[in-house]
Enzyme design. Structure first.
Site, PDB file in Angstrom:
ATOM      1  N   GLY A   9      11.500  20.302  17.385  1.00  0.00           N
ATOM      2  CA  GLY A   9      11.889  18.893  17.322  1.00  0.00           C
ATOM      3  C   GLY A   9      11.068  18.026  16.394  1.00  0.00           C
ATOM      4  N   GLU A  33       4.458  15.417  18.515  1.00  0.00           N
ATOM      5  CA  GLU A  33       5.663  15.663  19.310  1.00  0.00           C
ATOM      6  C   GLU A  33       6.818  14.837  18.777  1.00  0.00           C
ATOM      7  OE1 GLU A  33       7.206  17.283  21.472  1.00  0.00           O
ATOM      8  OE2 GLU A  33       6.106  17.643  23.329  1.00  0.00           O
ATOM      9  N   ASP A  57       8.792  12.459  27.322  1.00  0.00           N
ATOM     10  CA  ASP A  57       9.624  11.938  28.407  1.00  0.00           C
ATOM     11  C   ASP A  57       8.817  11.962  29.699  1.00  0.00           C
ATOM     12  OD1 ASP A  57      11.668  11.118  30.020  1.00  0.00           O
ATOM     13  OD2 ASP A  57      12.675  13.059  30.065  1.00  0.00           O
ATOM     14  N   PHE A  87      19.498  10.115  26.401  1.00  0.00           N
ATOM     15  CA  PHE A  87      19.220  11.338  25.648  1.00  0.00           C
ATOM     16  C   PHE A  87      19.591  11.078  24.198  1.00  0.00           C
ATOM     17  CE2 PHE A  87      19.555  15.673  24.133  1.00  0.00           C
ATOM     18  CZ  PHE A  87      18.501  16.289  24.783  1.00  0.00           C
ATOM     19  N   VAL A  88      18.670  11.395  23.288  1.00  0.00           N
ATOM     20  CA  VAL A  88      18.876  11.039  21.884  1.00  0.00           C
ATOM     21  C   VAL A  88      18.820  12.271  20.974  1.00  0.00           C
ATOM     22  CG1 VAL A  88      18.002   8.677  22.138  1.00  0.00           C
ATOM     23  CG2 VAL A  88      16.403  10.521  21.570  1.00  0.00           C
ATOM     24  N   ASP A 109      17.377  17.490  18.973  1.00  0.00           N
ATOM     25  CA  ASP A 109      18.650  18.191  19.088  1.00  0.00           C
ATOM     26  C   ASP A 109      19.304  18.017  20.447  1.00  0.00           C
ATOM     27  OD1 ASP A 109      16.559  19.858  20.389  1.00  0.00           O
ATOM     28  OD2 ASP A 109      18.241  21.220  20.730  1.00  0.00           O
ATOM     29  N   ARG A 126      19.991  17.911  14.564  1.00  0.00           N
ATOM     30  CA  ARG A 126      18.619  17.693  14.082  1.00  0.00           C
ATOM     31  C   ARG A 126      18.618  17.056  12.701  1.00  0.00           C
ATOM     32  NH1 ARG A 126      15.161  20.583  17.535  1.00  0.00           N
ATOM     33  NH2 ARG A 126      15.953  22.568  18.312  1.00  0.00           N
TER      34      ARG A 126
HETATM   35  P1  IMP Z   1       8.721  16.124  28.519  1.00  0.00           P
HETATM   36  O1  IMP Z   1       7.974  17.422  28.690  1.00  0.00           O
HETATM   37  O2  IMP Z   1       9.529  15.782  29.737  1.00  0.00           O
HETATM   38  O3  IMP Z   1       7.828  14.988  28.092  1.00  0.00           O
HETATM   39  O4  IMP Z   1       9.811  16.384  27.394  1.00  0.00           O
HETATM   40  C1  IMP Z   1       9.457  16.522  26.055  1.00  0.00           C
HETATM   41  C2  IMP Z   1      10.353  17.523  25.300  1.00  0.00           C
HETATM   42  O5  IMP Z   1      11.694  17.546  25.782  1.00  0.00           O
HETATM   43  C3  IMP Z   1      10.443  17.103  23.852  1.00  0.00           C
HETATM   44  O6  IMP Z   1       9.489  17.788  23.070  1.00  0.00           O
HETATM   45  C4  IMP Z   1      11.860  17.460  23.461  1.00  0.00           C
HETATM   46  O7  IMP Z   1      11.914  18.747  22.864  1.00  0.00           O
HETATM   47  C5  IMP Z   1      12.645  17.479  24.735  1.00  0.00           C
HETATM   48  N1  IMP Z   1      13.436  16.232  24.894  1.00  0.00           N
HETATM   49  C6  IMP Z   1      13.214  15.257  25.815  1.00  0.00           C
HETATM   50  N2  IMP Z   1      14.084  14.263  25.675  1.00  0.00           N
HETATM   51  C7  IMP Z   1      14.890  14.592  24.646  1.00  0.00           C
HETATM   52  C8  IMP Z   1      16.006  13.917  23.997  1.00  0.00           C
HETATM   53  O8  IMP Z   1      16.429  12.804  24.350  1.00  0.00           O
HETATM   54  N3  IMP Z   1      16.581  14.577  22.948  1.00  0.00           N
HETATM   55  C9  IMP Z   1      16.148  15.798  22.522  1.00  0.00           C
HETATM   56  N4  IMP Z   1      15.104  16.448  23.084  1.00  0.00           N
HETATM   57  C10 IMP Z   1      14.486  15.858  24.145  1.00  0.00           C
HETATM   58 MG    MG Z   2      14.557  20.201  22.091  1.00  0.00          MG
END
Ligand code: IMP
Ligand code: MG
Length: 185
Positions: A53, A108, A112, A161-162, A168, A174
């Site tokens: 990403g 990153e 989230d 979700f973006v 992606d 992407r």
């Molecule tokens: P976290 O571990 O919950 O903080 O999520 C982080 C990872 O989830 C990021 O590195 C992304 O790869 C993926 N991710 C979270 N939200 C999105 C989104 O809205 N679009 C695409 N990938 C996401």
């Molecule tokens: Mg991803």
């Protein structure tokens, strides 16, 4: 010749509101690059992009840093091809270079829950770097990241979700030059 017909791009219904334009990204990446160059003057930071990403962001970001940097990548998976976290972080591709005694900047695409970044900070610290800083293009609004002090944040975004600029949905979109809400299924 086969009769294959490409579907329209983007697929109708997949892309909702554009939340961050390409121009906004260019400006913000330039500002973060200047900040990093300032903060690491006299050092050679090891920028570690989290695949896949962050790849577009990190490519632009290192060119916005007017000073020496080195680049490495690692790959983790916590989402699979789902749009919801499975809650498990897995290293799929490890670092190629030692980070012991190095100044590391983890880059990153989006934070989230913070699960991925928290895991990566611990993983990096176990390798005894000189310092670990964190950078994310996007920070999703929410109260999950209070304990996480992210050093460089591109944009705060609402809880949607973006996709685009490296992010992606099941490996698609992407290559969009902007960040948009994903409204597909
Ligand atoms: P976290 O571990 O919950 O903080 O999520 C982080 C990872 O989830 C990021 O590195 C992304 O790869 C993926 N991710 C979270 N939200 C999105 C989104 O809205 N679009 C695409 N990938 C996401
Ligand atoms: Mg991803």
């Amino acid at each position: 010749m086969s009769q294959w017909t490409p579907s329209p791009f983007p697929v109708p219904g997949d892309i909702g509101e554009i939340l961050i334009t390409g121009e906004q990204i260019v400006d913000r990446v330039a500002a973060i690059g200047r900040q990093i160059a300032h903060d690491f003057r006299g050092e050679v930071p090891m920028v570690v992009g989290v695949l896949k990403g962050s790849v577009i962001f990190v490519a632009d970001l290192i060119r916005a840093i007017d000073g020496p940097v080195q680049l490495d990548f690692l790959a983790v998976s916590s989402y699979g091809d789902q749009t919801k976290s499975t809650g498990v972080v897995r290293i799929i591709k490890d670092l190629d270079h030692e980070v012991t005694d190095r100044h590391v900047i983890i880059v990153e695409d989006i934070v989230d829950s913070g699960l991925t970044l928290r895991y990566l900070i611990e993983y990096m610290n176990a390798r005894r770097p000189a310092s670990v800083r964190t950078c994310t293009l996007l920070l999703r609004e929410g109260d999950h990241t209070d304990d996480l002090d992210i050093d460089y944040v591109g944009f705060d975004i609402p809880p949607a979700f973006v996709v685009g600029y490296g992010l992606d949905a099941a490996q698609n979109y992407r290559n969009l030059g902007y960040i948009a809400e994903y409204t597909g299924s």
